[in-house]
Each structure stands twice: as structure tokens, then as C-alpha cells.
Design a protein around this motif. Structure first.
Motif, short mmCIF file in Angstrom:
data_model
loop_
_atom_site.label_atom_id
_atom_site.label_comp_id
_atom_site.label_asym_id
_atom_site.label_seq_id
_atom_site.Cartn_x
_atom_site.Cartn_y
_atom_site.Cartn_z
N ALA A 125 -3.66 -20.80 -1.95
CA ALA A 125 -4.67 -19.92 -2.52
C ALA A 125 -5.50 -19.26 -1.41
CB ALA A 125 -5.58 -20.71 -3.45
N THR A 126 -5.62 -19.94 -0.29
CA THR A 126 -6.37 -19.38 0.83
C THR A 126 -5.51 -18.47 1.70
OG1 THR A 126 -7.86 -21.28 0.88
CG2 THR A 126 -7.71 -19.94 2.88
N SER A 127 -4.35 -18.96 2.09
CA SER A 127 -3.53 -18.19 3.03
C SER A 127 -2.96 -16.92 2.41
CB SER A 127 -2.41 -19.06 3.59
OG SER A 127 -1.49 -19.45 2.59
N CYS A 128 -2.74 -16.93 1.10
CA CYS A 128 -2.21 -15.74 0.44
C CYS A 128 -3.14 -14.54 0.61
CB CYS A 128 -2.02 -15.99 -1.05
SG CYS A 128 -0.49 -16.83 -1.50
N ARG A 129 -4.41 -14.79 0.84
CA ARG A 129 -5.40 -13.71 0.94
C ARG A 129 -5.48 -13.09 2.33
NH1 ARG A 129 -9.00 -14.50 -3.49
NH2 ARG A 129 -8.37 -16.34 -4.67
N ASP A 130 -4.80 -13.69 3.28
CA ASP A 130 -4.88 -13.25 4.67
C ASP A 130 -3.79 -12.22 4.94
OD1 ASP A 130 -5.25 -15.05 7.81
OD2 ASP A 130 -5.00 -12.92 7.39
N ARG A 131 -4.20 -11.00 5.23
CA ARG A 131 -3.20 -9.95 5.42
C ARG A 131 -2.33 -10.23 6.65
NH1 ARG A 131 -8.04 -8.01 7.21
NH2 ARG A 131 -8.10 -7.09 9.28
N ARG A 132 -2.77 -11.07 7.55
CA ARG A 132 -1.96 -11.37 8.74
C ARG A 132 -0.73 -12.20 8.39
NH1 ARG A 132 -6.70 -14.06 12.11
NH2 ARG A 132 -6.93 -15.00 10.05
N LEU A 133 -0.70 -12.77 7.21
CA LEU A 133 0.44 -13.57 6.80
C LEU A 133 1.67 -12.72 6.51
CD1 LEU A 133 1.29 -16.51 5.88
CD2 LEU A 133 0.69 -15.77 3.57
N TYR A 134 1.45 -11.48 6.17
CA TYR A 134 2.51 -10.63 5.65
C TYR A 134 3.13 -9.78 6.76
CZ TYR A 134 0.40 -12.18 1.33
OH TYR A 134 -0.10 -12.97 0.34
N ARG A 135 4.45 -9.84 6.84
CA ARG A 135 5.16 -9.10 7.88
C ARG A 135 5.76 -7.80 7.37
NH1 ARG A 135 5.86 -12.41 12.35
NH2 ARG A 135 4.21 -13.98 12.21
N SER A 136 5.97 -7.68 6.08
CA SER A 136 6.57 -6.48 5.52
C SER A 136 5.57 -5.79 4.61
CB SER A 136 7.83 -6.83 4.72
OG SER A 136 8.78 -7.46 5.54
N TRP A 137 5.47 -4.48 4.77
CA TRP A 137 4.51 -3.69 3.99
C TRP A 137 5.20 -2.45 3.43
CZ3 TRP A 137 -0.65 -5.05 3.23
CH2 TRP A 137 -1.10 -6.14 3.97
N GLY A 138 4.75 -2.03 2.27
CA GLY A 138 5.20 -0.76 1.72
C GLY A 138 4.39 0.38 2.29
N GLN A 139 4.70 1.59 1.84
CA GLN A 139 4.06 2.78 2.37
C GLN A 139 2.73 3.08 1.69
OE1 GLN A 139 6.35 2.81 0.06
NE2 GLN A 139 5.62 4.27 -1.48
N GLY A 140 2.46 2.43 0.57
CA GLY A 140 1.20 2.61 -0.12
C GLY A 140 1.29 3.65 -1.22
N THR A 141 0.44 3.48 -2.23
CA THR A 141 0.36 4.44 -3.32
C THR A 141 -1.12 4.65 -3.66
OG1 THR A 141 1.16 4.99 -5.56
CG2 THR A 141 0.62 2.68 -5.15
N GLN A 142 -1.51 5.89 -3.83
CA GLN A 142 -2.91 6.22 -4.05
C GLN A 142 -3.29 6.02 -5.51
OE1 GLN A 142 -5.41 7.47 -1.80
NE2 GLN A 142 -6.74 7.10 -3.57
N VAL A 143 -4.42 5.36 -5.71
CA VAL A 143 -5.02 5.23 -7.02
C VAL A 143 -6.42 5.83 -6.95
CG1 VAL A 143 -5.92 3.64 -8.76
CG2 VAL A 143 -3.71 3.18 -7.66
N THR A 144 -6.69 6.78 -7.82
CA THR A 144 -7.99 7.43 -7.86
C THR A 144 -8.56 7.29 -9.26
OG1 THR A 144 -7.32 9.02 -6.16
CG2 THR A 144 -9.27 9.56 -7.48
N VAL A 145 -9.78 6.76 -9.34
CA VAL A 145 -10.44 6.58 -10.62
C VAL A 145 -11.69 7.44 -10.63
CG1 VAL A 145 -11.41 4.95 -12.27
CG2 VAL A 145 -9.59 4.21 -10.71
N SER A 146 -11.74 8.39 -11.54
CA SER A 146 -12.89 9.28 -11.61
C SER A 146 -13.86 8.79 -12.69
CB SER A 146 -12.44 10.70 -11.91
OG SER A 146 -11.72 10.75 -13.13
N SER A 147 -15.13 9.07 -12.46
CA SER A 147 -16.17 8.60 -13.40
C SER A 147 -16.38 9.58 -14.52
CB SER A 147 -17.47 8.38 -12.64
OG SER A 147 -17.87 9.56 -12.00
#
Length: 125
Positions: free
Chosen positions: A103-125
């Protein structure tokens, strides 16, 4: 190394829902712990949610607990986002690590070696 491809981002209104998907390809795509992080310009990537290889264990960041649900079907991991608010606006990345995490280590971004390119999420008010 596993390859990750995110999809499902977009622009929505506050209170709406959105579902992100992360497809992990590779021979052992289903053998990875998968997590979602999000990042806004000028700030570090922040842990959002993670799911174990079997799907039996899930972890959430405090700001999304009760609103977001992470799930997986083999090597595809989904992030169902409900009751979105403008503070959820970010680029969302999925990440993978071989094996299990706590539960602790899963939150550490340094644990992860593979990453996707990302996807934008925009929420307007």
C-alpha cells in the motif's frame, strides 16, 4: 519491457464521469502491477490509483478515494472517474512495475519503470 497505451481522455463538465484505459502489451502484460498517476504543469506526478496483478488489491490517492475506481481485465486496466471536478484536470499516465507492491510502495512513482505517453483530462466548471 511492457508497452503501455492510455486512452479515454477528454474534456468534460464538473460532475461528469470519464473512463480511462491502459492497454499493456507484451508477453507478460498481465503480470504487472499497474498504476495511474496524474500531473499538472509545473508539478510532480501524483499517485492516483493502483491495482495488483490479480486485481484483488487496489489503492487510491486520498483526493480520489470514493470517486475513482480502478479495475483490470487481464492486461487492460481501467480507471472509472466519477464526480469529476476542475481539480482533477491533469495529464493522466499509467505505469507498470513487475511483481507486487505494498500500500505504501505502490504510491511511489520511482517504483515504476514503464510509463505510457499520457492522456489529457480537462474538467471545466
Amino acid at each position: 519491457q511492457v508497452q503501455l497505451v492510455e486512452s479515454g481522455g477528454g474534456t468534460v463538465q464538473a460532475g461528469d464521469s470519464l473512463r480511462l484505459s491502459c492497454a499493456a502489451s507484451g508477453r507478460t502484460g498481465a503480470g504487472y502491477t499497474i498504476a495511474w498517476f496524474r500531473q499538472v504543469p509545473g508539478k510532480e506526478r501524483v499517485f492516483t490509483a493502483a491495482i495488483s496483478r490479480s486485481g484483488s488489491n487496489t489503492y487510491y490517492g486520498d483526493s480520489v478515494k470514493g470517486r475513482f475506481t480502478i479495475s483490470r481485465e487481464n492486461s487492460t486496466v481501467n480507471l472509472q472517474m466519477n464526480s469529476l471536478n476542475p481539480e482533477d484536470t491533469a495529464v493522466y499516465y499509467c505505469a507498470a512495475t513487475v511483481g507486487a507492491c505494498t500500500a505504501t510502495s505502490c504510491r511511489d512513482r520511482r517504483l515504476y519503470r514503464s510509463w505510457g505517453q499520457g492522456t489529457q483530462v480537462t474538467v471545466s466548471s
